[in-house]
Write a protein that holds these residues in place. Structure first.
Motif, PDB file in Angstrom:
ATOM      1  N   ASN A 128       0.868  -1.171   0.000  1.00 28.39           N
ATOM      2  CA  ASN A 128       0.000   0.000   0.000  1.00 28.39           C
ATOM      3  C   ASN A 128       0.906   1.221   0.000  1.00 28.39           C
ATOM      4  O   ASN A 128       1.443   1.613   1.029  1.00 28.39           O
ATOM      5  N   ASP A 164      -0.160   5.629 -13.813  1.00 28.29           N
ATOM      6  CA  ASP A 164       0.496   5.639 -12.509  1.00 28.29           C
ATOM      7  C   ASP A 164       2.016   5.589 -12.563  1.00 28.29           C
ATOM      8  O   ASP A 164       2.671   5.760 -11.533  1.00 28.29           O
ATOM      9  N   SER A 224      -5.660  -4.588  -6.637  1.00 31.15           N
ATOM     10  CA  SER A 224      -4.502  -3.710  -6.471  1.00 31.15           C
ATOM     11  C   SER A 224      -4.807  -2.302  -6.969  1.00 31.15           C
ATOM     12  O   SER A 224      -5.503  -2.104  -7.981  1.00 31.15           O
ATOM     13  N   HIS A 225      -4.285  -1.319  -6.260  1.00 36.55           N
ATOM     14  CA  HIS A 225      -4.512   0.067  -6.675  1.00 36.55           C
ATOM     15  C   HIS A 225      -3.918   0.349  -8.050  1.00 36.55           C
ATOM     16  O   HIS A 225      -4.314   1.319  -8.712  1.00 36.55           O
ATOM     17  N   ASP A 277      -6.542   0.495 -10.657  1.00 38.46           N
ATOM     18  CA  ASP A 277      -7.486   1.616 -10.578  1.00 38.46           C
ATOM     19  C   ASP A 277      -6.939   2.794 -11.361  1.00 38.46           C
ATOM     20  O   ASP A 277      -5.855   3.301 -11.072  1.00 38.46           O
ATOM     21  N   ASN A 307      -6.515   6.499 -12.333  1.00 42.31           N
ATOM     22  CA  ASN A 307      -6.705   7.764 -11.623  1.00 42.31           C
ATOM     23  C   ASN A 307      -7.367   8.833 -12.486  1.00 42.31           C
ATOM     24  O   ASN A 307      -7.552   9.971 -12.050  1.00 42.31           O
ATOM     25  N   VAL A 356     -13.711   3.071  -9.163  1.00 43.84           N
ATOM     26  CA  VAL A 356     -12.549   2.261  -8.783  1.00 43.84           C
ATOM     27  C   VAL A 356     -12.522   1.009  -9.651  1.00 43.84           C
ATOM     28  O   VAL A 356     -13.420   0.165  -9.559  1.00 43.84           O
ATOM     29  N   THR A 380     -10.867  -2.581 -11.031  1.00 45.40           N
ATOM     30  CA  THR A 380     -10.115  -3.739 -10.549  1.00 45.40           C
ATOM     31  C   THR A 380      -9.511  -4.473 -11.741  1.00 45.40           C
ATOM     32  O   THR A 380      -9.658  -4.043 -12.893  1.00 45.40           O
TER      33      THR A 380
END
Length: 880
Positions: free
Chosen positions: A274, A686, A711-712, A715, A717, A722, A724
């Motif tokens: 995280n 990202d 996991s982010h 996602d 931005n 959100v 997945t």
């Protein structure tokens, strides 16, 4: 082979054809008869008048594309007679009484076959291209000289001259004899190959130093890197925690090269972190300078290749012990993955000293008299690149033009000066400043972009900038009679570090990642700095000093492991029990491990293995990546409640796929195009959009797919919802299907064959398209055992055809039970003359998965004379 630059093709791209009549046809098509006659009489800059070049009875027409059926050569440098038989593929088998005389003949035949390649390679390494190609190549020469390859080649040569080691003195004697053979060809050949005539020059005589330069040539190709700068920018973009997750050490699913030094790196070793705030807070001199340097490098045609080489460089080697083979003796295989060129980088030759056990078959660099990989009567060996991190970059505070700051004290620059010969003008003076670490690269920092750093300079420290003893190592490899001999020779091999696979007739097998790797003192580096040579250092502060090298005996190695086989495919060298103390490799240049996983699986399950089995392994195109990731694509598509007809057809195609990357497979097309887009949709926002210049390794994405669907990283931005894993899988699939329909012009997926997108195109060294080969459809990907890499399928939002330009530069299978069963092949031909039948004959066999015999068991000239022979050269001792 090292890139021989696009500038050359820009200079001469509008001339030249493979066949003589095609050249004439081109001229006739371009000009009227009257214009042509006038044009042919005018010199074109430093090119000759085309009339001299093209008219019958002149230039082009006098080139001997094939060697004569019989030659008799008298030379007073020979102490005994030598006979050279060329087999049906033009490969020389050289029989003589002394090694010196044999290498004289080898020099002659290498020059006869590959002279332009030899001359271009030494010029590219020593900074001498402008001498033949003019001022457009001056900047390239300056940058090459700045790397100090010429300087340290000369220092190595001088060290050998002054050495009291009898082996060094014998090597020098052999290099002199080899050079004499090359020069005899130069002195006695009036009409040189096409490239020399077109560029209107004759090469200078060959010197032993020119051969020693090939060590630097290979070191640059395999170890020069700018990853210290890209790593800084990635960490600056995504933060330290995210950097460790996506680019840290080790990668998941790595099966170590050396099995006796720790377990595999499996899924339990990679945890999704995280990351929270991804700001690395590195907006500092480190990141600004890194951005500035890379801005310059991406505009440099030659240096660009070192930014992306981690995605294309690779090799395979493996050995199965007698416990796993049908003969009860080892079988060793090697295919080194390099850039494709015509002629290819390797030159095959067979050397036999009659009346002795000195019998060597191997792959030589044209310009080098000792085999790089191969075998003798007792042992066989092969290489893959280790990815040892052996180059570090430093920045310094410049005080003035003569001094810089080092550890708080003004320190005087060293200087190395050159006069660079430039065709068509006076020589140009060029001076290189040096620091305690290495050469300063002027021009890598732009004061206009970062005026606050106009007093900064950039320099590097590199293993290629040392006096090293690889010539001694490769000389001794070919003379080894057992593992002890081979280990002793390996101690002298410093750079480029290689995973050396080994087998002998006694049944022993082994592997050792071999080469010098520096130990750094990372005291005083910033807390965010990854250390161990992976990022730019502050040289003025004394960061990143090399305080020694890892001892040879501390390198991981394996001898006769219980598993009965060994393999390397550029993956991590050893398991966690070793790497917790020694991090030898740059994490960002280690292979993602897919080839290693497949080779390990094939060897682990294999029993009673034969030469035929090994041929199949070398041609294997099963995709481990697809086998592990495609099921998640299938599951996501199956879960779509209402499918279009196209989605239904794609699902059916993927469900019946066996994960083979064949030219005839539509599923291979769908998966490969989808995966590239899936990676983009996962990481573009990202990582790349934030300033990271490189995508994470594909195994990271595989791990996330299999272990962290929420996991982010999945996602986006740029959207309020959100996403997945499955959302991104389907988003990428939508992009893929739209692009494939647009590219192929149909929704009929049977037309979407992998071979229509995956093709090989091999350029001639000059870049002249008519002298190249292809395009041709090929199986595999860059991540299959049989690789063709160096391409990108997407450009912007659409698909493009981008040719593969890297792959297996040779294939070798050695049967230690009966060396006469050994096979090999290269992806070119033995001769570099473009209209020779041996220009691409072996390439055509290579593409069919074929091999040729080595005729290793024929150890006398009389016995070899009974075989199909294309030509014979009789070298006679003494004058005419």
């Amino acid at each position: 082979m090292v890139d021989v630059i696009t500038e050359i093709s820009q200079e001469i791209a509008y001339f030249g054809k493979k066949q003589k009549k095609a050249v004439v046809g081109l001229c006739i098509a371009l000009f009227s008869t009257a214009t042509l006659i006038t044009f042919l009489s005018i010199p074109l800059g430093f090119f000759p008048p085309l009339g001299d070049f093209l008219f019958p009875g002149r230039g082009l027409w006098n080139i001997n594309e094939e060697v004569p059926p019989t030659e008799v050569i008298h030379n007073d440098k020979l102490t005994s007679d030598v006979t050279v038989f060329r087999d049906e593929w033009g490969i020389p088998h050289i029989f003589g009484e002394t090694e010196r005389d044999i290498l004289f003949a080898l020099g002659y035949v290498q020059a006869q076959d590959r002279l332009f390649q030899m001359d271009l390679a030494r010029r590219a390494t020593l900074g001498q291209l402008a001498e033949i190609l003019g001022e457009d190549l001056l900047e390239r020469d300056e940058y090459t000289l700045n790397k100090l390859m010429d300087y340290w080649t000369e220092q190595t040569y001088q060290a050998m001259l002054q050495s009291n080691n009898p082996i060094d003195q014998e090597i020098l004697t052999l290099l002199e004899s080899f050079s004499a053979g090359i020069n005899y060809y130069l002195d006695t050949t009036k009409v040189l190959p096409l490239e020399f005539q077109f560029l209107n020059y004759r090469p200078s005589n060959w010197q032993p130093k020119d051969t020693l330069a090939f060590i630097k040539y290979m070191s640059e190709m395999l170890t020069w890197s700018y990853s210290d700068f890209t790593n800084i920018l990635i960490k600056n973009a995504i933060g330290s925690a995210a950097f460790q997750e996506l680019f840290g050490y080790p990668l998941p699913y790595q099966i170590p090269i050396v099995p006796d030094f720790g377990s595999d790196f499996n899924t339990s070793l990679k945890k999704s972190l995280n990351t929270g705030d991804i700001t690395a807070n590195l907006q500092s001199v480190y990141s600004h300078l890194s951005a500035d340097v890379l801005k310059v490098i991406v505009k440099n045609p030659h240096e660009q290749q070192f930014l992306g080489k981690e995605e294309v460089q690779g090799s395979n080697n493996w050995v199965a012990s007698g416990n796993k083979t049908a003969t009860g003796k080892p079988i060793l295989c090697n295919d080194m993955h390099l850039g494709f060129d015509l002629p290819g980088i390797w030159y095959e030759a067979h050397l036999i000293k009659e009346g002795s056990d000195w019998n060597i078959y191997g792959f030589f660099l044209a310009g080098v008299p000792f085999p790089i990989v191969g075998h003798n009567n007792y042992v066989a060996w092969g290489y893959t690149n280790t990815a040892f991190d052996v180059i570090d970059w430093y920045f310094y505070d410049r005080i003035n033009e003569t001094h810089y700051l080092y550890k708080g004290k003004p320190t005087k620059f060293g200087e190395i000066s050159y006069q660079i010969a430039v065709r068509g003008q006076k020589a140009v003076s060029f001076t290189i400043k040096t620091t305690v670490h290495g050469p300063v690269f002027e021009g890598l920092v732009s004061a206009s972009d970062f005026p606050e750093y106009e007093d900064k300079i950039i320099a590097c420290q590199w293993m290629g900038q040392k006096v090293t003893n690889e010539a001694r190592a490769i000389y001794l490899f070919s003379r080894a009679k057992n593992r002890q001999d081979f280990n002793h020779a390996s101690e002298f091999f410093a750079t480029p570090a290689q995973n050396m696979i080994y087998a002998d007739i006694y049944g022993n097998i082994g592997i050792r990642p071999t080469g010098q790797v520096p130990i750094r003192n990372d005291t005083g580096i910033p807390a965010w700095h990854s250390g161990n040579g992976t990022m730019l250092y502050n040289g003025s502060a004394g960061q990143g000093e090399w305080i020694g090298f890892l001892p040879f005996e501390a390198l991981p190695h394996s001898e006769n492991p219980a598993q009965g086989y060994l393999c390397s495919a550029n993956q991590i060298v050893a398991g966690p029990a070793y790497t917790k103390n020694y991090t030898l490799q740059n994490p960002t240049t280690i292979s993602n491990g897919y080839r290693a996983r497949r080779i390990n699986a094939l060897l682990a399950s294999g029993e009673n293995l034969t030469i035929k089995d090994m041929q199949g392994f070398l041609l294997d195109v099963y995709s481990v990546k697809a086998a592990n990731v495609a099921p998640y694509l299938i599951a996501a598509l199956e879960a779509v409640p209402t499918k279009t007809a196209l989605q239904t057809a794609v699902l059916a195609e993927l469900n019946k796929w066996d994960y083979q990357m064949l030219t005839t497979s539509s599923a291979a097309t769908i998966f490969n195009v989808w995966f590239e887009r899936f990676r983009y949709q996962t990481f573009q926002d990202d990582v790349i959009n934030l300033g990271g210049p490189r995508f994470p390794p594909n195994t990271i994405l595989e791990w996330l797919v299999k272990n962290n669907a929420s996991s982010h990283w999945f996602d986006k931005n740029t959207t309020p919802q959100v996403e997945t894993r499955d959302d991104i899988i389907l988003l990428a699939l939508t992009d893929t299907l739209e692009a494939l329909v647009d590219y192929f012009g149909t929704e009929d997926i049977s037309a979407w064959k992998w071979g229509k997108l995956h093709q090989l195109k091999i350029d001639h060294l000059t870049g002249l398209s008519p002298l190249g080969f292809g395009p041709i459809e090929v199986n595999g990907t860059g991540e299959t055992v049989s690789p063709f890499s160096g391409y990108r399928l997407w450009k912007g939002d659409g698909i493009r055809l981008d040719y593969s330009d890297h792959g297996s530069s040779e294939r070798m299978i050695i049967d230690l039970g009966n060396m006469n069963n050994s096979l090999s092949i290269i992806p070119s031909g033995e001769r570099g003359l473009t209209n020779s039948k041996h220009y691409t004959d072996l390439l055509e066999m290579y593409l069919k998965g074929e091999y040729h015999e080595q005729f290793f068991g024929y150890t006398t000239a009389n016995s070899f004379a009974q075989l199909p022979i294309e030509s014979i050269i009789y070298f006679k001792a003494g004058g005419n």
